[in-house]
Design a protein around this motif. Structure first.
Motif, mmCIF file in Angstrom:
data_model
loop_
_atom_site.group_PDB
_atom_site.id
_atom_site.type_symbol
_atom_site.label_atom_id
_atom_site.label_comp_id
_atom_site.label_asym_id
_atom_site.label_seq_id
_atom_site.Cartn_x
_atom_site.Cartn_y
_atom_site.Cartn_z
ATOM 1 N N SER A 269 0.805 -1.221 0.000
ATOM 2 C CA SER A 269 0.000 0.000 0.000
ATOM 3 C C SER A 269 0.836 1.267 0.000
ATOM 4 C CB SER A 269 -0.928 0.002 1.218
ATOM 5 O OG SER A 269 -0.168 -0.100 2.426
ATOM 6 N N LEU A 270 2.119 1.194 0.363
ATOM 7 C CA LEU A 270 2.969 2.380 0.399
ATOM 8 C C LEU A 270 3.783 2.570 -0.871
ATOM 9 C CD1 LEU A 270 4.372 2.270 4.058
ATOM 10 C CD2 LEU A 270 2.655 3.822 3.133
ATOM 11 N N TYR A 271 3.990 1.493 -1.631
ATOM 12 C CA TYR A 271 4.873 1.578 -2.794
ATOM 13 C C TYR A 271 4.340 2.550 -3.847
ATOM 14 C CZ TYR A 271 7.645 0.069 -6.817
ATOM 15 O OH TYR A 271 8.466 0.040 -7.910
ATOM 16 N N SER A 272 3.063 2.413 -4.183
ATOM 17 C CA SER A 272 2.503 3.251 -5.236
ATOM 18 C C SER A 272 2.501 4.732 -4.875
ATOM 19 C CB SER A 272 1.082 2.775 -5.579
ATOM 20 O OG SER A 272 0.536 3.555 -6.615
ATOM 21 N N PRO A 273 2.067 5.154 -3.659
ATOM 22 C CA PRO A 273 2.121 6.586 -3.341
ATOM 23 C C PRO A 273 3.537 7.152 -3.344
ATOM 24 C CG PRO A 273 0.670 5.434 -1.819
ATOM 25 C CD PRO A 273 1.377 4.389 -2.609
ATOM 26 N N VAL A 274 4.497 6.386 -2.816
ATOM 27 C CA VAL A 274 5.874 6.883 -2.791
ATOM 28 C C VAL A 274 6.427 7.007 -4.213
ATOM 29 C CG1 VAL A 274 8.235 6.330 -2.079
ATOM 30 C CG2 VAL A 274 6.355 6.034 -0.469
ATOM 31 N N MET A 275 6.199 6.007 -5.051
ATOM 32 C CA MET A 275 6.714 6.061 -6.418
ATOM 33 C C MET A 275 6.027 7.148 -7.238
ATOM 34 S SD MET A 275 9.196 3.943 -7.043
ATOM 35 C CE MET A 275 9.830 4.485 -5.473
ATOM 36 N N THR A 276 4.732 7.347 -7.021
ATOM 37 C CA THR A 276 4.037 8.408 -7.747
ATOM 38 C C THR A 276 4.598 9.778 -7.373
ATOM 39 O OG1 THR A 276 2.029 7.054 -7.807
ATOM 40 C CG2 THR A 276 1.782 9.393 -8.259
ATOM 41 N N SER A 277 4.824 9.997 -6.083
ATOM 42 C CA SER A 277 5.413 11.272 -5.652
ATOM 43 C C SER A 277 6.851 11.413 -6.145
ATOM 44 C CB SER A 277 5.363 11.370 -4.127
ATOM 45 O OG SER A 277 4.036 11.303 -3.652
ATOM 46 N N PHE A 278 7.591 10.315 -6.157
ATOM 47 C CA PHE A 278 8.976 10.325 -6.619
ATOM 48 C C PHE A 278 9.058 10.687 -8.101
ATOM 49 C CE2 PHE A 278 12.806 7.486 -7.710
ATOM 50 C CZ PHE A 278 13.670 8.577 -7.662
ATOM 51 N N ILE A 279 8.210 10.067 -8.914
ATOM 52 C CA ILE A 279 8.198 10.374 -10.349
ATOM 53 C C ILE A 279 7.814 11.836 -10.573
ATOM 54 C CG2 ILE A 279 7.073 9.851 -12.546
ATOM 55 C CD1 ILE A 279 9.095 7.752 -11.586
ATOM 56 N N GLY A 280 6.857 12.324 -9.798
ATOM 57 C CA GLY A 280 6.478 13.727 -9.923
ATOM 58 C C GLY A 280 7.620 14.669 -9.587
ATOM 59 N N GLU A 281 8.421 14.340 -8.574
ATOM 60 C CA GLU A 281 9.568 15.168 -8.209
ATOM 61 C C GLU A 281 10.627 15.160 -9.312
ATOM 62 O OE1 GLU A 281 10.328 17.193 -5.572
ATOM 63 O OE2 GLU A 281 8.203 17.011 -5.119
ATOM 64 N N LEU A 282 10.861 13.999 -9.904
ATOM 65 C CA LEU A 282 11.838 13.924 -10.999
ATOM 66 C C LEU A 282 11.410 14.772 -12.181
ATOM 67 C CD1 LEU A 282 12.772 10.107 -11.035
ATOM 68 C CD2 LEU A 282 14.177 11.998 -10.211
ATOM 69 N N LEU A 283 10.153 14.684 -12.548
ATOM 70 C CA LEU A 283 9.668 15.470 -13.677
ATOM 71 C C LEU A 283 9.681 16.971 -13.359
ATOM 72 C CD1 LEU A 283 6.679 13.223 -14.841
ATOM 73 C CD2 LEU A 283 8.939 13.389 -15.855
ATOM 74 N N ARG A 284 9.391 17.310 -12.117
ATOM 75 C CA ARG A 284 9.419 18.722 -11.730
ATOM 76 C C ARG A 284 10.829 19.284 -11.839
ATOM 77 N NH1 ARG A 284 10.375 21.598 -7.276
ATOM 78 N NH2 ARG A 284 10.870 19.706 -6.080
ATOM 79 N N GLU A 285 11.839 18.434 -11.601
ATOM 80 C CA GLU A 285 13.233 18.863 -11.741
ATOM 81 C C GLU A 285 13.666 18.968 -13.202
ATOM 82 O OE1 GLU A 285 15.425 15.974 -9.593
ATOM 83 O OE2 GLU A 285 14.486 16.408 -7.656
ATOM 84 N N GLY A 286 12.829 18.484 -14.126
ATOM 85 C CA GLY A 286 13.179 18.511 -15.542
ATOM 86 C C GLY A 286 13.880 17.259 -16.029
ATOM 87 N N ALA A 287 13.980 16.240 -15.182
ATOM 88 C CA ALA A 287 14.657 14.997 -15.573
ATOM 89 C C ALA A 287 13.757 14.169 -16.483
ATOM 90 C CB ALA A 287 15.031 14.190 -14.333
ATOM 91 N N GLY A 288 14.394 13.351 -17.308
ATOM 92 C CA GLY A 288 13.668 12.445 -18.176
ATOM 93 C C GLY A 288 13.603 11.047 -17.578
ATOM 94 N N LEU A 289 12.797 10.188 -18.208
ATOM 95 C CA LEU A 289 12.621 8.812 -17.750
ATOM 96 C C LEU A 289 12.725 7.867 -18.933
ATOM 97 C CD1 LEU A 289 9.538 9.228 -15.367
ATOM 98 C CD2 LEU A 289 11.925 9.011 -14.680
ATOM 99 N N SER A 290 13.243 6.681 -18.675
ATOM 100 C CA SER A 290 13.282 5.607 -19.659
ATOM 101 C C SER A 290 12.447 4.450 -19.120
ATOM 102 C CB SER A 290 14.723 5.159 -19.920
ATOM 103 O OG SER A 290 14.760 4.089 -20.843
ATOM 104 N N VAL A 291 11.366 4.122 -19.833
ATOM 105 C CA VAL A 291 10.375 3.156 -19.364
ATOM 106 C C VAL A 291 10.258 2.026 -20.373
ATOM 107 C CG1 VAL A 291 8.006 2.846 -18.531
ATOM 108 C CG2 VAL A 291 9.132 5.061 -18.276
ATOM 109 N N GLY A 292 10.108 0.812 -19.877
ATOM 110 C CA GLY A 292 9.861 -0.349 -20.728
ATOM 111 C C GLY A 292 8.449 -0.864 -20.523
#
Length: 786
Positions: A269-292
């Protein structure tokens, strides 16, 4: 002359000596070929353009076609011209100078951990878990969070170290130069990426999950061209403890410690909220992502949902999505079947140093499109999808086809247990985006020479073919691929193409010299590993020819009905196929396809109509126009040809019979002998259809109810045993096809899921009857090319 009936083991054929150097058979083949001028440079289709329906504004930017042709570049070929220096010493350290001269965007963790910890989403999840007693009470402001939650927050401290990134990229350049003959890049696509970065939006690179090498090649390419290196979402565990901190400093986001799989992590139950907030912080910093993303297991969709959530939360105004296609001549065996241990690693290093089977790689970066535009356009959607049972069961059991029109529900790609905070509309939108990205990434991939060779040997010349006939068919198949606006990952003369492809596939082929000319004859090795490998090389061509392949299987099913009605086996008479009947057959088979073949912005009925038109373009069918003043049934009676209508029962008749009749019909282009193209297209889908038939026949051997994991494992073993008895079609027994068949049976209601504790599968009450199971087997078999 084509001698497809000659077997390499037949009398009079002498096998080439296996102990002689590989050059011996290569020279023998070269002597039999006529040297021709390079033919691949005359036309190179433009691939990678974004969807004109879902993202017309992104397409209107014309980022991909606003520059003259720039050609291609080998990523691993670095010399002094890539640096600012010249000289004898520079030529020996040019790779090191090149890497140290690349620009690296700084990306520090900073206050990211605290920002994630204090986000409203994580606070709410912590309060919920405290109320249910899942975690120990913890002060939100305390940085020293322990336990699973602490290990989860450690992932937010992932960052990219410039010095380590340069060192690792230098090692990868050396490593990939040993592993691959070349890594080809389209410079026009990279120039378009540079223009995209001026829009100042974070970029998300999406590729199909094939191996860990995919993400490494993408990051290395971006680094070498002064583009921002993205964070890599690789949900797996590092086998070696020393490797995890290195990957953490390279921007690789792994699973939390002590978590076995991505599915187990998503259940927390904690993994999804933490990862969602983490991805949002990365994008806010202007970083890119590589997803499969992966269609077989439904992986990757949750990360697309988290990126979309960042736009919804207002952390970033928009995100650019770049589908990436990575194509391999021959992926090293170590990455297809990874093995741990010192000896396996040493064998892999020795094979690299020897240069055995070094293939090429082609990387295509499609045009970036706006994620916000795709979500707001409303074209990319899957809401209103109907369960597969509603679409096909009436056609399977009652031979009625009144309910096959509609879209298939694929909600299992993002089940409610994953990211339960999503609303139904957001979940459906994310599934549509995932399907579109699967389709776009596949369309961006280039066809390699090994794919052409494997497809011809497996689906057209199974019993063997002379080299001269094989070369003619390669030219024919190449033109068909280019005609479908798909690029190829090679160039040069026909001689070099055939020799290179045979060199790559040499372990999976038998090469014999047939008298009296001693011209080499090529035959696929009849062992499971070889046929499975050749079948994997054919997957991309199945996607390219999917319209024609589905249409050909539907035509084959209708011709089988004609023969079953007493039409005879030679088909010497003219058979007229009505457009409505052909479309219905195509629709039935379309619903059985795996996700990724059809974009969500196209309806299944539109796909069926395109498939029928594609058969006319291929020359398999000839379209005829019937005069509107003459009813179709009277015309066919006068001509003495056989046709049928969708309903034989009076109950099914309606006022629609009095409406204007369909004015289109189709006939085989060669009535006296079915065209060879029809057999080839039917064979492309026979691998999946045979797997469905074998899996259905093997269900009664399972000790049901059983877990889904155990069911996959046992069915895989049963299909391998069935292939051993069949002694021909080993390619239909792969683990991926077992998963595909199992998912189809769950959607059809053949198997039902019980999720009280673990996911248990049991036989559905409707298919507990042998009669219904036999009807379903006949439904699958009607499309199967034999």
């Amino acid at each position: 002359m084509d001698v497809a009936g000659v077997d390499a083991s037949s009398e009079g054929a002498t096998m080439l000596e296996p102990r002689r150097p590989a050059l011996s058979w290569g020279v023998k083949i070269r002597r039999k070929l006529k040297s021709v001028a390079p033919f691949l440079g005359r036309f190179r289709p433009m691939v990678g353009q974004c969807c004109h329906q879902c993202t017309p504004e992104s397409l209107g930017l014309k980022l991909l076609c606003n520059s003259p042709p720039l050609g291609f570049e080998n990523l691993t070929c670095v010399n002094e011209t890539h640096t600012r220096y010249r000289g004898w010493l520079v030529r020996r350290v040019c790779c090191l100078l090149f890497v140290w001269g690349r620009e690296v965007h700084l990306s520090h963790a900073g206050d990211r951990r605290l920002n994630v910890l204090t986000s409203e989403r994580v606070k709410k999840a912590l309060l919920t878990t405290r109320a249910t007693g899942e975690t120990r009470p913890t002060e939100l402001g305390m940085p020293e969070v322990t336990g699973y939650f602490g290990r989860l927050l450690e992932l937010t401290e992932t960052f990219i170290s410039p010095a380590l990134l340069r060192l690792v990229c230098w090692v990868m350049l050396k490593f990939f130069s040993l592993m691959f003959y070349s890594v080809q890049l389209n410079l026009n696509q990279l120039a378009a990426l540079h223009r995209t970065t001026r829009l100042k939006t974070p970029l998300i690179y999406v590729c199909l999950r094939q191996s860990p090498v995919d993400h490494a090649l993408i990051c290395l390419t971006l680094f070498c061209h002064n583009l921002r290196v993205p964070y890599t979402l690789y949900p797996a565990q590092a086998q070696q403890t020393w490797l995890r901190p290195i990957l953490k400093r390279l921007g690789v986001i792994l699973l939390p410690k002590d978590t076995d799989s991505e599915q187990d992590a998503e259940m927390d139950s904690l993994y999804s909220p933490v990862m969602t907030s983490f991805i949002g912080e990365l994008l806010r910093e202007g970083a890119g992502l590589s997803v499969g993303v992966s269609a077989g297991r439904g992986q990757g969709g949750q990360w697309i949902a988290r990126v979309r959530q960042a736009i919804t939360d207002g952390l970033v105004p928009d995100v650019g999505v770049v589908p990436v296609g990575v194509s391999y001549d021959c992926l090293p065996r170590h990455f297809i079947h990874p093995q741990t241990g010192l000896m396996s690693a040493l064998r892999f290093v020795v094979s690299l140093l020897k240069g055995d089977h070094r293939g090429s790689v082609r990387i295509h970066f499609a045009q970036a499109f706006s994620l916000k535009e795709m979500c707001e356009s409303g074209k990319c959607r899957v809401d209103g999808g109907r369960p597969l049972q509603e679409l096909l069961l009436s056609a399977v059991l009652n031979e009625r086809i009144d309910s096959i029109f509609g879209q298939k529900d694929v909600s299992w790609l993002l089940p409610p247990s994953v990211m339960p905070e999503l609303t139904p509309a957001e979940r459906q939108q994310t599934i549509a985006l995932t399907l579109h990205l699967m389709y776009s990434s596949t369309k961006s991939m280039a066809v390699m020479s090994t794919s052409l060779m494997a497809c011809l040997l497996l689906h057209k010349h199974r019993k063997g073919v002379r080299v001269s006939a094989l070369c003619r068919d390669i030219c024919w198949l190449l033109e068909e691929v280019l005609f479908r606006n798909t690029d190829v990952g090679y160039g040069g003369s026909l001689v070099g193409l055939v020799h290179h492809a045979l060199s790559m596939l040499r372990p999976h082929l038998l090469i014999a010299a047939a008298p009296p000319t001693k011209e080499p004859v090529i035959v696929p090795r009849p062992d499971p590993e070889s046929l499975l490998t050749l079948s994997q090389h054919c997957d991309l061509l199945t996607h390219i020819f999917i319209h024609a392949a589905v249409g050909a299987c539907a035509v084959s099913a209708m011709l089988r009905e004609v023969v079953g009605c007493g039409g005879g086996g030679d088909l010497e008479f003219d058979v007229v196929l009505g457009q409505a009947e052909l479309t219905e057959k195509i629709l039935q088979l379309t619903h059985l396809l795996s996700p990724g073949y059809i974009p969500p912005c196209q309806t299944a009925h539109g796909f069926a109509l395109d498939a029928a038109d594609c058969l006319v373009q291929c020359g398999v069918l000839v379209m005829e126009e019937v005069q509107r003043a003459t009813p179709v049934c009277d015309f066919m009676k006068r001509q003495g040809v056989l046709s049928w209508r969708t309903s034989d029962n009076p109950d099914q008749s309606s006022d629609s019979d009095c409406e204007e009749p369909d004015t289109r019909s189709y006939k085989l282009s060669q009535p006296s002998q079915c065209p060879e193209m029809l057999f080839f297209l039917c064979s492309l889908l026979s691998v999946q259809l045979r797997a469905l038939c074998w899996t259905l026949e093997s269900l009664h051997y399972l000790p049901l109810p059983t877990t889904e994991t155990a069911c996959v494992s046992q069915l895989h073993m049963l299909l391998k045993n069935r292939a051993q008895l069949d002694k021909v079609h080993y390619e239909s027994s792969s683990i991926d096809l077992v998963r595909m068949a199992l998912r189809t049976f769950i959607d059809l209601g053949v198997l039902i899921e019980d999720t009280r504790e673990d996911v248990y599968l049991d036989i559905g009450p409707l298919f507990a009857q042998c009669e219904n199971k036999e009807k379903l087997l006949q439904f699958f078999s009607q499309f199967l090319y034999k």
